[in-house]
Design an enzyme around this catalytic site. Structure first.
Site, PDB file in Angstrom:
ATOM      1  CG  LEU A 102       1.071   6.250   1.329  1.00 57.69           C
ATOM      2  CD1 LEU A 102       2.117   6.316   0.427  1.00 57.69           C
ATOM      3  CD2 LEU A 102       0.467   7.587   1.319  1.00 57.69           C
ATOM      4  CG  ASP A 103      -6.061   5.708  -0.761  1.00 61.94           C
ATOM      5  OD1 ASP A 103      -6.336   5.346   0.678  1.00 61.94           O
ATOM      6  OD2 ASP A 103      -6.373   6.845  -0.929  1.00 61.94           O
ATOM      7  CE1 TYR A 104      -3.399  -3.029  -4.977  1.00 64.39           C
ATOM      8  CE2 TYR A 104      -4.490  -2.236  -6.761  1.00 64.39           C
ATOM      9  CZ  TYR A 104      -3.797  -3.140  -6.043  1.00 64.39           C
ATOM     10  OH  TYR A 104      -3.364  -3.998  -6.702  1.00 64.39           O
ATOM     11  CG  HIS A 189      -9.848   6.799   1.265  1.00 63.11           C
ATOM     12  ND1 HIS A 189      -8.917   5.943   0.977  1.00 63.11           N
ATOM     13  CD2 HIS A 189     -10.705   6.070   1.917  1.00 63.11           C
ATOM     14  CE1 HIS A 189      -9.402   4.761   1.161  1.00 63.11           C
ATOM     15  NE2 HIS A 189     -10.225   4.647   1.725  1.00 63.11           N
ATOM     16  CE  LYS A 192      -6.966   8.586  -3.945  1.00 58.54           C
ATOM     17  NZ  LYS A 192      -6.788   7.082  -3.775  1.00 58.54           N
TER      18      LYS A 192
END
Ligand code: URA
Length: 239
Positions: A102-104, A189, A192
């Site tokens: 998962l992204d930051y 990502h 997004k």
């Protein structure tokens, strides 16, 4: 006899992909010799050293965790800038790692394990494991975007596997929408990028579902172990 990368992954040391990297980098010795050939077969009697550490094939016991990842935490086992990782949030002696990323700034459901086969199974695109995200986006999702989502959105020459989506909330005053989207892929990502392609920025992203699993009552930063039944359910009829 088993393939070396499989034996390393099964030992819980790391994922199979990581084991392949370590082998290619010359960091694996079998019976005192560096082995860089991927298909090398080994047996329980071989002495295997990975990065100088002995792989004890008898002491493996697998663990599986479901974490509600907070914002500002890295989804890997180690960070080169010494930032906190998802592994740091879990109290265990085992060498666990996250299954996918998962992204930051993304929050929510992430699984961690030391079972390389399980991690590989979940990440393999053929197994179509569903992941559900709740995305807060800038703007009101219009009919054109909804039609595009229904038809399918292509990113890097490949259609994003959108299984389902629902507009959960529209806030006209704040000019934001809350959209739940379920996909069956794990490109970086991807959520997004999906909304960007439709012309919307994602302001906040949370993963709320993974296969049949949800966050339940886990608060941000909390975690629990999966039951064996939950682990087996992923395999369905395939194992
Ligand atoms: N898609 C994203 O854009 N970010 C994530 O963290 C997960 C899926």
């Amino acid at each position: 006899m088993e393939r070396l990368q499989k034996v390393i992954a099964n030992s819980g040391y790391c994922s199979r992909r990581k084991a392949e990297e370590l082998i290619a980098q010359g960091k694996v010795c079998v019976n005192g010799n560096v082995v860089t050939e991927m298909g090398t077969k080994v047996s329980g009697n071989d002495e295997i050293l990975v990065e100088g550490k002995s792989i004890d094939l008898d002491s493996v016991s697998y663990v599986y965790y479901l974490l509600n990842k907070p914002r500002g935490i890295i989804s890997s086992s180690k960070d080169e800038h010494n930032r906190k990782t998802v592994v740091d949030l879990i109290e265990t002696e085992k060498r666990i790692y996250p299954i996918g990323r998962l992204d930051y700034d993304t929050t929510g459901l992430i699984l961690l394990t030391n079972d390389g086969d399980f991690a590989n199974f979940l990440m393999h695109p053929n197994n179509n494991i569903k992941k559900t995200y709740l995305a807060k986006i800038e703007g009101i999702l219009d009919k054109k975007a909804i039609d595009q989502l229904k038809r399918g959105v292509v990113i890097d020459d490949r259609k994003v596997g959108v299984v389902d989506f629902k507009v959960r909330k529209k806030d006209v005053d704040k000019n934001t929408s809350l959209v739940e989207v379920t996909i069956v892929e794990g490109r970086n990502h991807i959520v997004k990028r999906l909304f960007q392609k439709l012309g919307y920025d994602v302001i906040r992203l949370t993963r709320t579902g993974y296969g049949e699993l949800g966050l339940g009552t886990l608060q941000s930063g909390e975690y629990r172990e999966l039951t064996i039944k939950e682990v087996k359910k992923f395999y369905g009829n395939k194992k």
